[in-house]
Design an enzyme around this catalytic site. Structure first.
Site, PDB file in Angstrom:
ATOM      1  N   ASN A  94       2.552  -1.842  -6.299  1.00 52.71           N
ATOM      2  CA  ASN A  94       2.045  -1.493  -6.938  1.00 52.71           C
ATOM      3  C   ASN A  94       1.324   0.468  -7.155  1.00 52.71           C
ATOM      4  OD1 ASN A  94       0.565   0.066  -9.290  1.00 52.71           O
ATOM      5  ND2 ASN A  94      -1.095  -1.157  -9.008  1.00 52.71           N
ATOM      6  N   CYS A 140      -4.585  -4.668 -10.058  1.00 54.46           N
ATOM      7  CA  CYS A 140      -3.514  -5.541  -9.321  1.00 54.46           C
ATOM      8  C   CYS A 140      -5.157  -6.106  -8.826  1.00 54.46           C
ATOM      9  CB  CYS A 140      -2.841  -5.026  -8.417  1.00 54.46           C
ATOM     10  SG  CYS A 140      -2.851  -3.406  -7.041  1.00 54.46           S
ATOM     11  N   HIS A 141      -6.116  -5.237  -8.834  1.00 47.85           N
ATOM     12  CA  HIS A 141      -6.737  -5.754  -8.105  1.00 47.85           C
ATOM     13  C   HIS A 141      -7.705  -7.439  -9.088  1.00 47.85           C
ATOM     14  CE1 HIS A 141      -8.750  -2.706 -10.302  1.00 47.85           C
ATOM     15  NE2 HIS A 141     -10.275  -4.044 -10.176  1.00 47.85           N
ATOM     16  N   TYR A 181      -1.545 -15.468  -9.886  1.00 42.70           N
ATOM     17  CA  TYR A 181      -0.136 -14.357 -10.074  1.00 42.70           C
ATOM     18  C   TYR A 181       0.524 -15.599 -11.240  1.00 42.70           C
ATOM     19  CZ  TYR A 181      -1.730 -11.563  -6.459  1.00 42.70           C
ATOM     20  OH  TYR A 181      -2.131 -11.460  -5.105  1.00 42.70           O
ATOM     21  N   GLU A 213     -16.458  -4.833 -10.578  1.00 44.90           N
ATOM     22  CA  GLU A 213     -16.570  -4.547 -12.442  1.00 44.90           C
ATOM     23  C   GLU A 213     -17.107  -6.075 -12.669  1.00 44.90           C
ATOM     24  OE1 GLU A 213     -12.537  -5.047 -13.055  1.00 44.90           O
ATOM     25  OE2 GLU A 213     -11.790  -3.947 -12.235  1.00 44.90           O
TER      26      GLU A 213
END
Length: 161
Positions: free
Chosen positions: A122, A130-131, A99, A157
């Site tokens: 979001n 945002c993950h 963050y 990912e």
């Protein structure tokens, strides 16, 4: 302005998709925080733009064949929220940021808590990633779609979660 919606099944559960008829305005996971209620003026139209494209891209993403979405999106929020969400779009597939790093990306290095709050609002999860934001020590922190889904998305990912 008419608001259109449809649903799409994904490994994260059923997704609510909303559109202004041209661009995606919402992508929310069932049971997530801040999922809008479908208004009486919303129109279900499974084939309205850009729903066919976003479905194909989501399926390809979850199959490991897509890293960058091309679905047109329209982000609606405060100027600060939109800056935070635009910064999310600059975090590459398979990478994470804290963050604090995201706050620095928008020129507000002391605003990490406000950045976290904006991430929590979001409106277009997965596509606006945002993950990919973690705590400063690399730990998983809150996620509007649920922590299990955050882990699932990061694992898809190639990020150890």
């Amino acid at each position: 302005m008419t608001r259109y919606y449809t649903y799409h099944d994904a490994p994260t559960g059923r997704l609510l998709l909303a559109s202004d008829g041209h661009a995606l305005t919402d992508l929310h996971m069932d049971g997530g925080k801040h999922v809008p209620a479908i208004g009486a003026d919303w129109v279900r139209d499974d084939d309205r733009a850009p729903f066919p494209l976003v479905r194909r891209e989501l399926d390809a993403y979850f199959a490991g064949r897509l890293r960058v979405f091309t679905t047109p999106i329209a982000l609606h929020g405060t100027d600060f929220q939109k800056a935070v969400w635009q910064a999310l779009l600059r975090i590459p597939y398979g990478e994470t940021r804290s963050y604090g790093q995201q706050a620095a990306m928008i020129g507000r290095p002391r605003a990490s808590r406000a950045v976290g709050a904006a991430n929590g609002r979001n409106p277009i999860s997965i596509i606006v990633p945002c993950h990919r934001v973690l705590g400063s020590d690399g730990t998983l922190t809150g996620y509007g779609g649920g922590m299990d889904n955050k882990r699932l998305l990061l694992r898809r990912e190639g990020v150890a979660a």
